[in-house]
Design an enzyme around this catalytic site. Structure first.
Site, PDB file in Angstrom:
ATOM      1  N   ASN A  58       4.433 -10.982   2.824  1.00  0.00           N
ATOM      2  CA  ASN A  58       3.503 -11.726   3.693  1.00  0.00           C
ATOM      3  C   ASN A  58       3.494 -13.042   4.197  1.00  0.00           C
ATOM      4  O   ASN A  58       3.303 -13.699   4.877  1.00  0.00           O
ATOM      5  CB  ASN A  58       2.237 -12.018   2.834  1.00  0.00           C
ATOM      6  N   LEU A  85       0.207  -5.145  -5.705  1.00  0.00           N
ATOM      7  CA  LEU A  85       0.236  -5.196  -4.236  1.00  0.00           C
ATOM      8  C   LEU A  85       2.263  -5.968  -3.472  1.00  0.00           C
ATOM      9  O   LEU A  85       2.406  -5.702  -3.044  1.00  0.00           O
ATOM     10  CB  LEU A  85      -0.436  -5.425  -2.845  1.00  0.00           C
ATOM     11  N   HIS A  86       1.988  -7.052  -4.920  1.00  0.00           N
ATOM     12  CA  HIS A  86       3.452  -7.303  -4.587  1.00  0.00           C
ATOM     13  C   HIS A  86       3.596  -8.415  -3.154  1.00  0.00           C
ATOM     14  O   HIS A  86       4.509  -8.607  -2.847  1.00  0.00           O
ATOM     15  CB  HIS A  86       4.182  -7.025  -4.347  1.00  0.00           C
ATOM     16  N   CYS A  87       2.426  -8.888  -2.347  1.00  0.00           N
ATOM     17  CA  CYS A  87       2.466  -9.415  -1.530  1.00  0.00           C
ATOM     18  C   CYS A  87       3.137  -8.625  -0.642  1.00  0.00           C
ATOM     19  O   CYS A  87       3.940  -9.137   0.822  1.00  0.00           O
ATOM     20  CB  CYS A  87       3.284 -10.700  -1.473  1.00  0.00           C
ATOM     21  N   ALA A  88       3.325  -7.076  -0.359  1.00  0.00           N
ATOM     22  CA  ALA A  88       3.501  -6.750   0.590  1.00  0.00           C
ATOM     23  C   ALA A  88       3.211  -5.239   1.196  1.00  0.00           C
ATOM     24  O   ALA A  88       3.518  -4.436   0.838  1.00  0.00           O
ATOM     25  CB  ALA A  88       4.816  -5.736  -0.311  1.00  0.00           C
TER      26      ALA A  88
END
Length: 380
Positions: free
Chosen positions: A97, A334-337
């Site tokens: 992100n 979601l690991h900012c992905a």
């Protein structure tokens, strides 16, 4: 706690890092804001860190290494400083992100048009579709060097060549690669390279920056005091002051400098070999477990990251049990992905990410495998 969340930040660091921060807290003044011995010590520490970072990536212009708080700020500086109204930009489904949101914001404002190079359901970038995304107004390709979710390494040099062949620039997010993979900015062909200090570089949080090729000019994101050229009404054109407004984090950068010294002496190649050996040991140990592993391809380079789910279990539940029942720290969700998870089909459940570092041991990997086996047996 067995710490396997190094893709988020490293907890275990060379002892020299903490010592350098403590010494700077006790004796470093304000860089470029005074001529006392303490102020000059701070200035020398900052300048030395620039030189070490430039040396690590084979870059001959340390004055064009500009420091920020982290890679997110560096990427915002590069994206907002480079792009102009009407530009077209290409990015990828691998992105964090820190790349996606600045670009999405500019797209929402109507300032740019945006396309994404897709990833397939196996976690590969569809490089064969890249050339078809370029337009006459394509200004830049912005891409990560390695997925923070799966650890898959992109062909950054190919992305750069494609960008340059179409008259575009290439911005590289090296947050997940610098320190654990050999990175040569010139060999890759990056026009701007963004990095963070607290991951594989093993420096303190609150450190990061961007490296800007002499052929590229960016508009500054932040305007203010630089300690030099104070009579000028605007941000100085000279680097690094052009991109550095406000008092520098001399203490954090002293720690990063110590970390860079350690890595330069050690050799990043040794880190890469160590992490790959651990990743292979972990993957071998997963055989026989009801684990779904994402983004793994034989012969494809990876960082020391493995993303998986246990069949029938929510990723957050698995991560919680690993931490609180077995003392193994990972990261779920979601690991900012989000685009990568959408490609893999895990947007609803997320995944559990295991990420190894220089201080991770084979015993740590084996303990994580034993914990996963215990959890899987309980729900079988």
């Amino acid at each position: 706690m067995i710490y396997l969340n190094n893709a988020a930040t490293t907890i275990q660091k060379p002892p020299e890092v903490a010592r350098a921060v403590i010494e700077a807290m006790a004796g470093a003044g304000s860089s470029s804001r005074g001529a006392s011995a303490d102020d000059l010590a701070a200035a020398r520490a900052v300048a030395g860190t620039r030189s070490r970072l430039a040396r690590l990536i084979g870059f001959d212009h340390p004055e064009r290494v500009a420091f920020t708080l982290n890679a997110t700020m560096a990427l915002n500086t590069a994206i907002f400083g480079l792009l102009r109204p009407g530009d077209h930009v290409i990015t990828t489904d691998f992105e964090h992100n820190s790349v996606l949101r600045p670009l999405n914001e500019l797209s929402r404002r109507g300032a740019i048009e945006l396309d994404h190079l897709p990833a397939d359901a196996s976690g590969r970038l569809r490089m064969e579709e890249l050339d078809g995304l370029f337009r006459p107004g394509t200004r830049a390709v912005v891409a990560t060097h390695a997925s923070n979710l799966t650890g898959a390494v992109t062909d950054a040099a190919a992305l750069a060549r494609a960008a340059h062949s179409h008259g575009a620039l290439f911005i590289l997010d090296a947050s997940q690669s610098l320190g654990c993979l050999p990175v040569d900015m010139g060999a890759i062909g990056a026009d701007v390279l963004c990095f963070t200090g607290h991951k594989a570089l093993m420096g303190p949080q609150g450190t990061g920056g961007l490296v800007v090729s002499p052929q590229v000019e960016l508009a500054p994101l932040v305007h203010g005091g630089t300690g030099v050229k104070s009579a000028e009404p605007f941000q100085p054109e000279s680097y690094p002051e052009h991109l550095e407004a406000g008092t520098m984090n001399a203490q954090g950068l002293a720690g990063l400098s110590a970390a860079l010294d350690y890595l330069l002496a050690l050799g990043v190649e040794r880190v890469a070999e160590h992490e790959e050996a651990l990743r292979r040991r972990f993957l071998d140990g997963l055989r026989g477990l009801p684990a779904i592993v994402y983004g793994e391809h034989d012969g494809h380079p990876h960082t020391g990251v493995v993303a998986l789910n246990l069949a029938g279990l929510d990723s957050s539940a698995v991560a919680d049990r690993l931490a609180y029942e077995h003392g193994v720290a990972t990261r779920a969700g979601l690991h900012c992905a989000p685009r990568m998870h959408a490609a893999l089909g895990t947007l609803d459940r997320g995944a559990v990410r295991f990420s190894f570092g220089w201080y991770t041991t084979a015993a740590d990997v084996d303990a994580a495998l034993e914990a996963l086996d215990a959890i899987a047996r309980e729900v079988a």
